[in-house]
Design a protein around this motif. Structure first.
Motif, PDB file in Angstrom:
ATOM      1  N   CYS A   1      64.874  13.801   4.022  1.00 48.32           N
ATOM      2  CA  CYS A   1      63.809  12.784   3.885  1.00 48.32           C
ATOM      3  C   CYS A   1      63.660  12.298   2.444  1.00 48.32           C
ATOM      4  CB  CYS A   1      62.479  13.306   4.434  1.00 48.32           C
ATOM      5  SG  CYS A   1      61.817  14.716   3.557  1.00 48.32           S
TER       6      CYS A   1
ATOM      7  N   SER B   1      56.399  19.899   3.736  1.00 53.00           N
ATOM      8  CA  SER B   1      57.496  19.332   2.944  1.00 53.00           C
ATOM      9  C   SER B   1      58.109  18.110   3.642  1.00 53.00           C
ATOM     10  CB  SER B   1      58.571  20.406   2.744  1.00 53.00           C
ATOM     11  OG  SER B   1      59.664  19.856   2.066  1.00 53.00           O
TER      12      SER B   1
ATOM     13  N   ASN C   1      64.718  11.617   8.394  1.00 53.61           N
ATOM     14  CA  ASN C   1      64.759  12.970   8.966  1.00 53.61           C
ATOM     15  C   ASN C   1      63.501  13.288   9.761  1.00 53.61           C
ATOM     16  OD1 ASN C   1      66.064  15.345   9.569  1.00 53.61           O
ATOM     17  ND2 ASN C   1      65.354  16.418   7.747  1.00 53.61           N
TER      18      ASN C   1
ATOM     19  N   ASP D   1      62.503  23.054  10.818  1.00 61.25           N
ATOM     20  CA  ASP D   1      62.979  22.007   9.898  1.00 61.25           C
ATOM     21  C   ASP D   1      61.820  21.033   9.718  1.00 61.25           C
ATOM     22  OD1 ASP D   1      64.181  19.926   8.605  1.00 61.25           O
ATOM     23  OD2 ASP D   1      65.884  19.733   9.962  1.00 61.25           O
ATOM     24  N   LEU D   2      61.286  20.965   8.505  1.00 57.36           N
ATOM     25  CA  LEU D   2      60.074  20.167   8.274  1.00 57.36           C
ATOM     26  C   LEU D   2      60.347  18.725   7.874  1.00 57.36           C
ATOM     27  CD1 LEU D   2      57.719  22.630   6.360  1.00 57.36           C
ATOM     28  CD2 LEU D   2      58.140  22.411   8.800  1.00 57.36           C
ATOM     29  N   GLY D   3      61.554  18.328   7.754  1.00 57.38           N
ATOM     30  CA  GLY D   3      61.885  16.984   7.273  1.00 57.38           C
ATOM     31  C   GLY D   3      62.425  17.043   5.868  1.00 57.38           C
ATOM     32  N   GLY D   4      61.796  17.915   5.023  1.00 59.18           N
ATOM     33  CA  GLY D   4      62.262  18.047   3.648  1.00 59.18           C
ATOM     34  C   GLY D   4      62.604  19.480   3.283  1.00 59.18           C
ATOM     35  N   ALA D   5      62.465  20.389   4.212  1.00 60.81           N
ATOM     36  CA  ALA D   5      62.734  21.795   3.900  1.00 60.81           C
ATOM     37  C   ALA D   5      63.122  22.555   5.155  1.00 60.81           C
ATOM     38  CB  ALA D   5      61.503  22.445   3.293  1.00 60.81           C
ATOM     39  N   SER D   6      63.865  23.637   4.934  1.00 58.69           N
ATOM     40  CA  SER D   6      64.195  24.553   6.038  1.00 58.69           C
ATOM     41  C   SER D   6      63.344  25.798   5.873  1.00 58.69           C
ATOM     42  CB  SER D   6      65.664  24.957   5.974  1.00 58.69           C
ATOM     43  OG  SER D   6      66.477  23.820   6.045  1.00 58.69           O
TER      44      SER D   6
ATOM     45  N   PHE E   1      61.546  29.697   2.480  1.00 54.45           N
ATOM     46  CA  PHE E   1      61.300  28.244   2.453  1.00 54.45           C
ATOM     47  C   PHE E   1      62.270  27.641   1.449  1.00 54.45           C
ATOM     48  CE2 PHE E   1      59.470  24.739   0.022  1.00 54.45           C
ATOM     49  CZ  PHE E   1      58.921  23.899   0.977  1.00 54.45           C
TER      50      PHE E   1
ATOM     51  N   GLU F   1      63.818  23.870  -0.064  1.00 50.29           N
ATOM     52  CA  GLU F   1      64.104  22.444  -0.142  1.00 50.29           C
ATOM     53  C   GLU F   1      65.485  22.294  -0.753  1.00 50.29           C
ATOM     54  OE1 GLU F   1      61.002  20.392  -2.274  1.00 50.29           O
ATOM     55  OE2 GLU F   1      59.703  20.389  -0.519  1.00 50.29           O
ATOM     56  N   PRO F   2      66.256  21.278  -0.341  1.00 49.42           N
ATOM     57  CA  PRO F   2      67.606  21.135  -0.890  1.00 49.42           C
ATOM     58  C   PRO F   2      67.589  20.971  -2.408  1.00 49.42           C
ATOM     59  CG  PRO F   2      66.985  19.217   0.447  1.00 49.42           C
ATOM     60  CD  PRO F   2      65.946  20.251   0.652  1.00 49.42           C
TER      61      PRO F   2
ATOM     62  N   ALA G   1      66.685  23.052  -4.586  1.00 50.05           N
ATOM     63  CA  ALA G   1      65.623  23.818  -5.251  1.00 50.05           C
ATOM     64  C   ALA G   1      65.734  25.292  -4.845  1.00 50.05           C
ATOM     65  CB  ALA G   1      64.259  23.256  -4.846  1.00 50.05           C
TER      66      ALA G   1
ATOM     67  N   GLY H   1      54.218  22.640   0.353  1.00 48.11           N
ATOM     68  CA  GLY H   1      55.178  22.273   1.396  1.00 48.11           C
ATOM     69  C   GLY H   1      55.028  23.127   2.634  1.00 48.11           C
ATOM     70  N   ILE H   2      54.296  24.260   2.516  1.00 45.18           N
ATOM     71  CA  ILE H   2      53.943  25.041   3.716  1.00 45.18           C
ATOM     72  C   ILE H   2      52.439  24.856   3.907  1.00 45.18           C
ATOM     73  CG2 ILE H   2      53.837  27.295   4.817  1.00 45.18           C
ATOM     74  CD1 ILE H   2      56.173  28.201   3.183  1.00 45.18           C
TER      75      ILE H   2
END
Lengths: 261, 157
Positions: free
Chosen positions: A131, A196, A215, B74-79, B97, B99-100, B102, B144-145
Motif C-alpha cells: 500500500c 498499518s 493492497n 496482512d494489514l495492507g502495509g504490514a504482515s 509485526f 512493514e517492508p 523496516a 500500526g497495530i
C-alpha cells in the motif's frame, strides 16, 4: 508587499487586514477587528492560531504561519489545488490486481507499483505488502507531471510508518489528526490508518471519506489484492498528510481566499 | 542433649523443605489467574479489523476448539504473524509485526490463560473462532497495530 511578508506587533496596513480576516475565519467564532493595526488582540489571535496549527507560537507571522493560513484558505476557496490531482493519478490504477501473495506476476502496473520503492527481496521487487509503495508511486507521478511539485523529492517508501514519521516530516508536509480544529481532509490528501495502511483521499463529505488504496479489497473480500475505492470513517484514521504547497501556490491561495473572507 | 538438638534441627529442616517442595508443587499445578474477567467483556470493542476492512464482531462465530500453532494477518502495509508454543498455562504467544523495509517488532505474551474460546494474558485478549483467532493487544506499543479494535488472524496450522 508580498503575502508572505513577515508581520509582527505594530505592523499596519492592508496586509494586516487580510491577516485579521483569515484569523477570523480560522478561529471562528472569535473575532479580531479587521482594522489593519497589528495590536495585542491580533497578536493573541496569532498565538492561538499557531498553537492550534502546532507551529511555534511566537505571535510573529512568518513563512510557517502563512503556510498554515494557506491550508485554511484552501477550505475557504473550494478551488482545486495542485495536490488534488494525486487522487486522479491513483484512480487510473483502480482494479489493478496482484497475482496472489503480494506478487506482481505479469502485471505491468503491479510491477510499476513495486518498483516505486527501493526494496528488493530475492532480487525481485515484489512479495510484500504494497500500500505504501502504491502511494509513493502516485506522489512520484504527481511530482513529474506538475510544475507545482517539481522541487519536491517524492517518497520511495514501502513502510507506512516511515512514510508518515520520516518522509512526510522531512519534506515539510502538513500532518494533522482527523479531529483537527483547523484542517479537514480533502481530495489529494494522504490518509494513514490506525492500523498499518495508507491511501489517498478522493473526497470528503463530512461523514465519511472516499479513498483510493492499494493492497486492499473490494467490499466483501478479506484479502488485500487490488487497488480499490473505499469508504472510510475518521475513527480509524491516525493522521492525514497534505503535500507541501510551493511559495507560488501559497500566495495564490491566500490571494484567492481574501475575496471570500 | 546434642542428639536431641541434632534431631530437632533435622526435623525442622525437613519440615521446611517439605513446605518449600509442597509450595512449588502447588505452584506448578496452579493455573495463572485470568488477566481478563469474562464478565468485563462488555467493555471490549465490537469491531474487528480483517485485512484492511473493519467489520462487526458478530460476523464471527466463537469456537471451543483447540488453539493452532501459527496464524497470520496482512494489514495492507504490514504482515503480522503469531507463533504459539507450549501447552496449558505454559503457552506463549509470540507476535511479529513487520512493514517492508523496516525492522520486525516482536513481542512475547506469557502467563496465558485459556478458558473455553477465550484466551488472555497481561494486555492481551483473544477469541478462538472458526476461521482463526481474534486478538486485541491493549498496549501493542507499535504504530500500526490497533489497540481499540480486534485483529483477525487466519489459521496457518
Amino acid at each position: 508587499m508580498s503575502l508572505r511578508t513577515t508581520l509582527r506587533k505594530r505592523a499596519k496596513g492592508k496586509l494586516v487586514i487580510e491577516l485579521q480576516k483569515l484569523l477570523n475565519k480560522a478561529l471562528a467564532p472569535s473575532k479580531v477587528l479587521a482594522d489593519g493595526d497589528f495590536g495585542e488582540k491580533t497578536r493573541t489571535a496569532v498565538i492561538e492560531f499557531q498553537k492550534k496549527a502546532n507551529i511555534t507560537a511566537d505571535g510573529i507571522v512568518g513563512n510557517a504561519t502563512w503556510n498554515a493560513l494557506a491550508n485554511i484558505a484552501i477550505d475557504i476557496i473550494k478551488k482545486p489545488v495542485g495536490s488534488n490531482t494525486l487522487s486522479d493519478i491513483a484512480a487510473k490504477y483502480l482494479g489493478v490486481k496482484e497475482t496472489g501473495n503480494n506478487r506482481a506476476g505479469t502485471s505491468k502496473e503491479m510491477l510499476e507499483i513495486f518498483e516505486a520503492d527501493d526494496l528488493t527481496i530475492n532480487k525481485k521487487t515484489d512479495g510484500y505488502p504494497w500500500c505504501a509503495a502504491f502511494v509513493s508511486l502516485c506522489v512520484q507521478k504527481l511530482c513529474k507531471s506538475s510544475a507545482l511539485y517539481g522541487a519536491l523529492i517524492p517518497p520511495r517508501e514501502p513502510s507506512v510508518n516511515r512514510f508518515l514519521n520520516v518522509w512526510a516530516k522531512q519534506h515539510n508536509c502538513l500532518v494533522f489528526k482527523p479531529d483537527s480544529q483547523l484542517y479537514k481532509a480533502m481530495k489529494g490528501d494522504i490518509i494513514v490508518f490506525t492500523f498499518s495502511h495508507i491511501g489517498i483521499v478522493e473526497s470528503n463529505n463530512g461523514s465519511f471519506l472516499t479513498t483510493i488504496e492499494g493492497n486492499t479489497n473490494e467490499a466483501g473480500s478479506r484479502e488485500g489484492i487490488t487497488v480499490a475505492r473505499k469508504k472510510r470513517t475518521t475513527s480509524i484514521v491516525r493522521a492525514i498528510i497534505r503535500l507541501p504547497m510551493t511559495t507560488i501556490s501559497v500566495e495564490k491561495t491566500l490571494k484567492d481566499s481574501i475575496q471570500y473572507c | 542433649m546434642d542428639i536431641v538438638k541434632k534431631g530437632l534441627s533435622t526435623f525442622v529442616g525437613l519440615t521446611l523443605l517439605g513446605i518449600v517442595v509442597g509450595c512449588s508443587a502447588t505452584e506448578q499445578l496452579k493455573e495463572p489467574i485470568c488477566a481478563v474477567n469474562l464478565s468485563s467483556e462488555q467493555k471490549m470493542p465490537n469491531l474487528v479489523l480483517i485485512g484492511t476492512d473493519v467489520v462487526n464482531l458478530d460476523t464471527f462465530k466463537v469456537n471451543n476448539g483447540s488453539l493452532g500453532k501459527s496464524y497470520s494477518a496482512d494489514l495492507g502495509g504490514a504482515s503480522l504473524n503469531l507463533k504459539i508454543e507450549g501447552v496449558g498455562s505454559n503457552t506463549v504467544i509470540t507476535r511479529s509485526f513487520q512493514e517492508p523495509g523496516a525492522p520486525a517488532h516482536n513481542r512475547e505474551y506469557k502467563s496465558l490463560c485459556i478458558s473455553g474460546e477465550t484466551l488472555s494474558a497481561p494486555h492481551l485478549v483473544g477469541k478462538i473462532i472458526n476461521e482463526g483467532l481474534l486478538l486485541l493487544e491493549q498496549k501493542s506499543n507499535v504504530d500500526g497495530i490497533p489497540t481499540e479494535i480486534w485483529v483477525f488472524y487466519s489459521k496457518v496450522n
